[in-house]
Design a protein around this motif. Structure first.
Motif, short mmCIF file in Angstrom:
data_model
loop_
_atom_site.label_atom_id
_atom_site.label_comp_id
_atom_site.label_asym_id
_atom_site.label_seq_id
_atom_site.Cartn_x
_atom_site.Cartn_y
_atom_site.Cartn_z
N ASN A 43 11.14 -14.16 20.79
CA ASN A 43 9.81 -14.68 21.08
C ASN A 43 9.88 -16.11 21.64
O ASN A 43 9.09 -16.98 21.26
CB ASN A 43 8.93 -14.63 19.82
N ASP A 44 10.85 -16.35 22.52
CA ASP A 44 11.09 -17.66 23.11
C ASP A 44 10.45 -17.70 24.50
O ASP A 44 11.00 -17.16 25.48
CB ASP A 44 12.59 -17.92 23.19
N THR A 45 9.30 -18.34 24.59
CA THR A 45 8.55 -18.36 25.84
C THR A 45 9.28 -19.11 26.94
O THR A 45 9.28 -18.69 28.09
CB THR A 45 7.16 -19.01 25.61
N LEU A 46 9.91 -20.22 26.60
CA LEU A 46 10.59 -21.03 27.61
C LEU A 46 11.75 -20.27 28.25
O LEU A 46 11.92 -20.29 29.47
CB LEU A 46 11.08 -22.33 26.98
N ARG A 47 12.54 -19.57 27.44
CA ARG A 47 13.63 -18.76 27.99
C ARG A 47 13.11 -17.59 28.81
O ARG A 47 13.72 -17.19 29.79
CB ARG A 47 14.54 -18.25 26.87
N LEU A 48 11.97 -17.05 28.41
CA LEU A 48 11.37 -15.95 29.16
C LEU A 48 10.90 -16.44 30.53
O LEU A 48 11.08 -15.75 31.54
CB LEU A 48 10.21 -15.35 28.37
N VAL A 49 10.32 -17.63 30.58
CA VAL A 49 9.91 -18.22 31.86
C VAL A 49 11.13 -18.48 32.74
O VAL A 49 11.12 -18.21 33.94
CB VAL A 49 9.10 -19.52 31.63
N ASP A 50 12.21 -18.99 32.12
CA ASP A 50 13.45 -19.23 32.85
C ASP A 50 14.00 -17.93 33.43
O ASP A 50 14.44 -17.89 34.58
CB ASP A 50 14.48 -19.89 31.94
N ALA A 51 13.96 -16.86 32.65
CA ALA A 51 14.45 -15.56 33.12
C ALA A 51 13.58 -15.04 34.27
O ALA A 51 14.10 -14.47 35.24
CB ALA A 51 14.47 -14.56 31.98
N ALA A 52 12.28 -15.26 34.18
CA ALA A 52 11.38 -14.80 35.25
C ALA A 52 11.64 -15.56 36.55
O ALA A 52 11.67 -14.97 37.63
CB ALA A 52 9.93 -14.97 34.82
N ILE A 53 11.86 -16.87 36.44
CA ILE A 53 12.15 -17.67 37.64
C ILE A 53 13.50 -17.27 38.22
O ILE A 53 13.65 -17.16 39.44
CB ILE A 53 12.09 -19.16 37.30
N SER A 54 14.48 -17.03 37.36
CA SER A 54 15.80 -16.59 37.84
C SER A 54 15.70 -15.23 38.51
O SER A 54 16.36 -14.99 39.54
CB SER A 54 16.78 -16.52 36.68
N ALA A 55 14.89 -14.34 37.97
CA ALA A 55 14.71 -13.02 38.57
C ALA A 55 14.06 -13.15 39.95
O ALA A 55 14.45 -12.44 40.89
CB ALA A 55 13.86 -12.14 37.67
N ALA A 56 13.10 -14.05 40.08
CA ALA A 56 12.47 -14.27 41.38
C ALA A 56 13.48 -14.80 42.39
O ALA A 56 13.47 -14.40 43.56
CB ALA A 56 11.30 -15.23 41.24
N ALA A 57 14.37 -15.68 41.94
CA ALA A 57 15.41 -16.20 42.83
C ALA A 57 16.36 -15.09 43.27
O ALA A 57 16.79 -15.05 44.43
CB ALA A 57 16.17 -17.32 42.14
N ILE A 58 16.70 -14.20 42.36
CA ILE A 58 17.59 -13.09 42.70
C ILE A 58 16.94 -12.15 43.70
O ILE A 58 17.56 -11.71 44.67
CB ILE A 58 18.03 -12.34 41.42
N VAL A 59 15.67 -11.84 43.49
CA VAL A 59 14.95 -10.96 44.42
C VAL A 59 14.90 -11.60 45.80
O VAL A 59 15.13 -10.93 46.82
CB VAL A 59 13.53 -10.65 43.88
N THR A 60 14.63 -12.90 45.85
CA THR A 60 14.58 -13.60 47.13
C THR A 60 15.96 -13.59 47.80
O THR A 60 16.07 -13.34 49.00
CB THR A 60 14.12 -15.06 46.93
N GLY A 61 17.00 -13.83 47.01
CA GLY A 61 18.36 -13.81 47.56
C GLY A 61 18.73 -12.44 48.10
O GLY A 61 19.34 -12.34 49.18
N LEU A 62 18.37 -11.39 47.38
CA LEU A 62 18.66 -10.03 47.87
C LEU A 62 17.89 -9.74 49.16
O LEU A 62 18.43 -9.10 50.07
CB LEU A 62 18.32 -9.00 46.80
N ALA A 63 16.65 -10.21 49.25
CA ALA A 63 15.86 -10.00 50.46
C ALA A 63 16.49 -10.71 51.65
O ALA A 63 16.56 -10.17 52.76
CB ALA A 63 14.43 -10.46 50.24
N ILE A 64 16.96 -11.92 51.43
CA ILE A 64 17.60 -12.68 52.51
C ILE A 64 18.89 -11.99 52.95
O ILE A 64 19.17 -11.87 54.15
CB ILE A 64 17.87 -14.13 52.07
#
Length: 80
Positions: A43-64
């Motif tokens: 139930n760690d909100t800060l780590r969950l936000v970090d994971a969501a931002i990292s996932a967005a970066a991965i999706v962007t990297g895969l698209a590029i």
């Protein structure tokens, strides 16, 4: 500069290099998934936000990388 050195230097611009980059980026997604799962369990909100931002970066990297793969087309550096 020898021909072998030129091929090695242009590896990232080749289809094979893009496939390797795609694979390593997708492998990073496993780490992010583990991080998100752990954050939800604790139930760690800060780590969950970090994971969501990292996932967005991965999706962007895969698209590029996918766009670069399409752009390469038939003029592959290592084949020519």
């Amino acid at each position: 500069m020898s021909a072998m050195t030129k091929k090695a230097k242009n590896f990232k611009k080749s289809k094979t290099g893009v496939y390797v980059s795609l694979g390593s980026t997708a492998f990073g997604a496993l780490s992010v998934a583990k991080q998100a799962k752990l954050a939800r369990q604790e139930n760690d909100t800060l780590r969950l936000v970090d994971a969501a931002i990292s996932a967005a970066a991965i999706v962007t990297g895969l698209a590029i990388l996918y766009r670069e793969l399409k752009r390469l087309g038939d003029d592959d550096v290592l084949l020519g």
